[in-house]
Design a protein around this motif. Structure first.
Motif, PDB file in Angstrom:
ATOM      1  N   LEU A  80     -11.089 -38.558-132.032  1.00 56.24           N
ATOM      2  CA  LEU A  80     -11.113 -39.047-130.588  1.00 56.24           C
ATOM      3  C   LEU A  80      -9.395 -39.285-130.662  1.00 56.24           C
ATOM      4  N   ILE A  95     -16.790 -44.521-127.773  1.00 58.69           N
ATOM      5  CA  ILE A  95     -17.126 -44.824-129.365  1.00 58.69           C
ATOM      6  C   ILE A  95     -18.569 -45.281-129.218  1.00 58.69           C
ATOM      7  N   GLN A  96     -19.125 -46.020-128.285  1.00 59.99           N
ATOM      8  CA  GLN A  96     -20.425 -46.598-128.321  1.00 59.99           C
ATOM      9  C   GLN A  96     -21.638 -45.303-128.148  1.00 59.99           C
ATOM     10  N   GLN A  99     -21.815 -43.578-131.327  1.00 58.14           N
ATOM     11  CA  GLN A  99     -22.474 -44.390-132.307  1.00 58.14           C
ATOM     12  C   GLN A  99     -24.145 -44.159-132.047  1.00 58.14           C
ATOM     13  N   TYR A 107     -10.997 -42.168-135.184  1.00 56.04           N
ATOM     14  CA  TYR A 107      -9.987 -42.516-133.983  1.00 56.04           C
ATOM     15  C   TYR A 107      -8.478 -42.168-134.208  1.00 56.04           C
ATOM     16  N   LEU A 131     -14.169 -48.903-138.582  1.00 56.81           N
ATOM     17  CA  LEU A 131     -13.520 -47.685-138.016  1.00 56.81           C
ATOM     18  C   LEU A 131     -12.377 -46.688-138.774  1.00 56.81           C
TER      19      LEU A 131
END
Length: 321
Positions: A80, A95-96, A99, A107, A131
């Motif tokens: 990302l 991100i959610q 996941q 990241y 992370l």
């Protein structure tokens, strides 16, 4: 902070040249040092559930349609690459979704400001404790960066470059930045952009977002560093109808002695300095700009009133003839 402690030698030269040559203070320099905290205040005012806030609009779109973007990538692991990362919060819904789909990711905050990168990293690690972060401090307005992008995908992961929060329009030269990004990507990479579209019947509403005290404080970062105090000038945002952009200028209320590195020069009362701009697009001219820069559109989706869009593109690969 003294300007020599804030800016590199190259950035000092760039600032001197911009002021003396064009009467400008490059907006990208405002994000350095304490400017990161000032930007964080602006960003928080654009989120936090505020109806119509830019970050809120992006979050709503991605919560509804994020699956389609992630499904298109089809990578087992994703980088990302958050260009102009700010405080990092706009990337949270992405991100959610990763996941939720159990897709591994890393990241990659990319910014001219190390302070901004640190802020984004802290914010996201406080929410996602494990992370993985690969920070890249660089000025992507200067040129392309294929070495940085290719290196990330050498392990077989997929690159997703992102310009979120409708910040692309804040770049000094949007076309050049898009070209820099295009020339840094392979045909396997993806580029995700969040963009607010202009409604010419609601210019007063757009301008109200730029009249906040936090915006004025943001521009004080570099001005204060070179000797222009808060009370030495006034400033106001104006709408340039011909160029379809918000422009930020400051007018000096007194003579000022400017000191930048080894350079010392005077600015006279009444002189006007350009502090930056925020270019606004319609759907048609933004898609045209992407095409001109060498991108093809993979996914294009908007909110209900068509005021905000999330666009995923890839580099156009021309067939052999």
């Amino acid at each position: 902070m003294r300007i020599e402690e804030l800016l590199s030698k190259r950035q000092q030269s760039e600032l001197v040249t911009a002021i003396k040559g064009r009467g400008e203070v490059p907006m990208k320099l405002q994000y350095l040092g304490e400017g990161a905290k000032n930007w964080d205040k602006i960003a928080k005012a654009r989120s936090g559930g505020i109806k119509g806030g830019i970050n809120t609009l992006e979050e709503q779109i991605f919560k509804e349609k994020g699956k389609y973007f992630i499904d298109r990538i089809k990578g087992k692991e994703v980088n990302l690459i958050d260009m102009g990362c700010g405080n990092g919060e706009p990337v949270i819904p992405i991100i959610q979704e990763l996941q939720r789909q159990k897709i591994k990711f890393r990241y990659v905050p990319m910014d001219i400001s190390s302070t901004m990168i640190d802020l984004a990293t802290r914010n996201l690690k406080s929410k996602f404790g494990d992370l993985k972060v690969h920070p890249i401090q660089m000025d992507f307005e200067l040129g392309n960066f294929p070495d940085k992008i290719y290196e990330l995908s050498e392990d077989g992961s997929t690159n997703l470059l992102m310009f979120l929060g409708s910040t692309l329009g804040n770049m000094a030269d949007v076309s050049r930045v898009l070209t820099n990004v295009r020339d840094s990507m392979t045909s396997n990479d993806f580029f995700l952009i969040g963009m607010q579209f202009v409604n010419y019947s609601k210019i007063s509403l757009i301008m109200s977002h730029y009249s906040q005290k936090e915006v004025g404080d943001f521009f004080d970062n570099i001005l204060g560093g070179i000797g222009i105090g808060h009370n030495d000038k006034n400033w106001e945002p104006t709408w340039n109808e011909h160029k379809s952009q918000v422009e930020f200028r400051t007018k000096l209320l007194k003579d000022v002695k400017v000191h930048i590195g080894r350079e010392n020069f005077d600015l006279d009362k009444g002189e006007v300095l350009s502090l930056g701009k925020s270019l606004k697009f319609t759907e048609a001219n933004f898609i045209s700009m992407l095409q001109d820069a060498g991108f093809r559109t993979e996914i294009f989706t908007t909110n209900q009133d068509l005021s905000y869009a999330m666009i995923m593109v890839q580099p156009t690969r021309y067939a052999k003839t």
